[in-house]
Design a protein around this motif. Structure first.
Motif, mmCIF file in Angstrom:
data_model
loop_
_atom_site.group_PDB
_atom_site.id
_atom_site.type_symbol
_atom_site.label_atom_id
_atom_site.label_comp_id
_atom_site.label_asym_id
_atom_site.label_seq_id
_atom_site.Cartn_x
_atom_site.Cartn_y
_atom_site.Cartn_z
ATOM 1 N N SER A 184 0.818 -1.213 0.000
ATOM 2 C CA SER A 184 0.000 0.000 0.000
ATOM 3 C C SER A 184 0.852 1.264 0.000
ATOM 4 O O SER A 184 0.321 2.361 -0.173
ATOM 5 N N TRP B 172 2.614 2.377 2.647
ATOM 6 C CA TRP B 172 2.746 3.026 3.947
ATOM 7 C C TRP B 172 4.227 3.102 4.318
ATOM 8 O O TRP B 172 4.986 2.151 4.131
ATOM 9 N N ARG C 273 -13.521 9.682 2.375
ATOM 10 C CA ARG C 273 -12.223 9.168 1.938
ATOM 11 C C ARG C 273 -11.161 9.390 3.005
ATOM 12 O O ARG C 273 -10.315 8.515 3.248
ATOM 13 N N LEU D 60 -9.074 6.475 4.935
ATOM 14 C CA LEU D 60 -7.605 6.488 4.959
ATOM 15 C C LEU D 60 -7.097 6.405 6.397
ATOM 16 O O LEU D 60 -6.169 5.642 6.704
ATOM 17 N N GLN D 61 -7.707 7.173 7.297
ATOM 18 C CA GLN D 61 -7.305 7.139 8.699
ATOM 19 C C GLN D 61 -7.594 5.775 9.315
ATOM 20 O O GLN D 61 -6.804 5.265 10.119
ATOM 21 N N ARG E 120 -4.901 3.353 8.129
ATOM 22 C CA ARG E 120 -3.607 3.584 8.770
ATOM 23 C C ARG E 120 -3.607 3.079 10.206
ATOM 24 O O ARG E 120 -2.613 2.519 10.675
ATOM 25 N N LYS F 38 -6.137 11.321 -6.399
ATOM 26 C CA LYS F 38 -4.838 10.709 -6.169
ATOM 27 C C LYS F 38 -5.013 9.383 -5.450
ATOM 28 O O LYS F 38 -5.613 9.331 -4.374
ATOM 29 N N SER G 151 -4.302 6.339 -2.995
ATOM 30 C CA SER G 151 -3.566 6.247 -1.735
ATOM 31 C C SER G 151 -2.921 4.885 -1.542
ATOM 32 O O SER G 151 -2.237 4.654 -0.557
ATOM 33 N N SER G 152 -3.132 3.956 -2.486
ATOM 34 C CA SER G 152 -2.514 2.633 -2.437
ATOM 35 C C SER G 152 -2.436 2.096 -3.858
ATOM 36 O O SER G 152 -3.040 2.655 -4.784
ATOM 37 N N GLU H 278 -5.703 1.268 -5.633
ATOM 38 C CA GLU H 278 -6.558 2.417 -5.945
ATOM 39 C C GLU H 278 -6.242 3.041 -7.300
ATOM 40 O O GLU H 278 -6.990 3.895 -7.769
ATOM 41 N N TYR I 255 -8.837 5.588 -9.016
ATOM 42 C CA TYR I 255 -8.566 7.027 -9.078
ATOM 43 C C TYR I 255 -7.592 7.358 -10.203
ATOM 44 O O TYR I 255 -6.562 6.703 -10.375
#
Length: 378
Positions: free
Chosen positions: A21, A23, A97, A101-102, A105, A277, A279-280, A283, A287
């Motif tokens: 992802s 991170w 979104r 995302l939070q 994480r 954008k 985030s992984s 995605e 996106y």
């Protein structure tokens, strides 16, 4: 890959950090086991402290579920809080979104150790060597990964093994880890049912993914299909599916940024439906930053159409209902590219979220239409 560092038994330790992802490696790591309560784990995870698990594997799975319940409960309380002005759909989308995302994480803070041979040195740990080889390739040395990612990897392995039934093929497509699964069958049905152009010698499938649309075109009688994708994992997935379906003599999978060389009677593209954008890694199928792929396809497809050929653009209007793109923008890009609309075929979504009134984006999902735009040179 970077390394993750922690202290254990009075000694400094480190291992490779894996994250498909994307991170970053957590900076604060503590050792956790079956004695840690869910509330304590939740506080640490919210603070950005990762928990390297040394207890029973199945207890770690239960802890992830407990963390998810606490996150969702907190989200429900925030949702019930009174606001003076109701948010717009666009505001609701960005809030949703950000919350997702939070959530991701926080749940990613529970970490699982791996040995170099993809075994997990924990009690009651599952056998995941095949799933890891499919996702990561050959093993090299011990590493650490979030349990959330590992569970996704296991789920992807099950999807790849069982396959996704595709009515238009009367068969199954087997998605690889990191390649978007064709679970929303309405767009596949559009390609299966739209009237073909008069000439059906050669087709291009732009952004092939699993290869499902290439397979449908081949089954519909296109004598040759050239499918492109930039992602090596998607290319391998598409090739495997095409071979499994016995269509290798008709379909060729190549690496290309959008178009292959030459012109085709039919050029098909199902780009990511939402400007934004990713985030992984997964995605990237959802996106499209600044609508680059969509605009690149429209801007370049005319040069790759044979005389009398058609371009099929498969696109949802979900972004329009959210306020991320307007219909006027889309129609304007089509006209600027020297194209005209020869026809459009629409279908309403049938996936569960479209019927879920509790979904935070239900107002947009309930209006969504997926369309196949038939475009020709103006």
């Amino acid at each position: 890959m970077t390394r993750i560092e922690w202290e254990e038994g009075g000694q400094a330790r480190s291992a490779l950090w894996r994250s498909e992802s994307g991170w970053p490696a957590p900076k604060k790591v503590v050792i956790a086991d079956d004695t840690m309560t869910a509330d304590a784990a939740y506080r640490l995870a919210l603070d950005g402290t990762a928990l390297l698990w040394r207890g029973d594997f199945q207890n770690a799975r239960q802890l992830v579920q407990a963390l998810a319940r606490r996150i969702d409960h907190k989200g429900s309380r925030a949702k019930r809080a009174k606001t003076k002005v109701a948010p717009t759909l666009l505001e609701s989308f960005h809030r949703h979104r950000l919350a997702q995302l939070q959530r991701a994480r926080t749940l990613a803070m529970l970490l699982i150790p791996f040995e170099a041979d993809y075994s997990i040195p924990l009690r009651r740990a599952p056998e995941v060597r095949q799933a890891c080889n499919e996702a990561y390739g050959a093993a090299s040395e011990p590493f650490v990964v979030s349990l959330r990612e590992l569970l996704g990897l296991i789920g992807a392995h099950e999807w790849r093994s069982k396959g996704v039934p595709i009515a238009a093929l009367d068969d199954r497509i087997h998605p690889w880890y990191g390649v978007f699964s064709p679970v929303r069958g309405e767009y596949v049905e559009l390609v299966a049912q739209a009237p073909l152009p008069k000439k059906t010698g050669l087709a291009f499938d732009i952004g092939a993914g699993t290869g499902v649309l290439s397979a449908v075109l081949a089954r519909r009688g296109l004598r040759r299909v050239v499918a492109t994708d930039m992602d090596a994992r998607a290319q391998g997935c598409a090739r495997e599916n095409i071979e499994r379906l016995g269509l290798s003599s008709q379909v060729e999978i190549i690496q290309a940024d959008l178009f292959p060389e030459g012109q085709a009677d039919l050029v098909v593209c199902n780009p990511p439906w939402l400007p934004g954008k990713p985030s992984s890694a997964i995605e990237h199928a959802i996106y499209d930053p600044e609508s680059r792929m969509l605009r690149g396809f429209l801007g370049g497809v005319k040069a790759h159409l044979a005389p009398g050929g058609e371009a099929w653009l498969i696109l949802s209007d979900f972004a329009e209902h959210l306020g991320l793109r307007t219909r006027e923008q889309l129609v304007g890009w089509i006209a600027q590219a020297g194209l005209e609309v020869a026809g459009r075929h629409d279908v309403r979504p049938t996936h569960p979220k479209a019927l879920d009134a509790e979904d935070p984006l239900h107002a947009a999902r309930s209006q969504e239409t997926t369309s196949l735009w038939r475009l020709r040179a103006a």
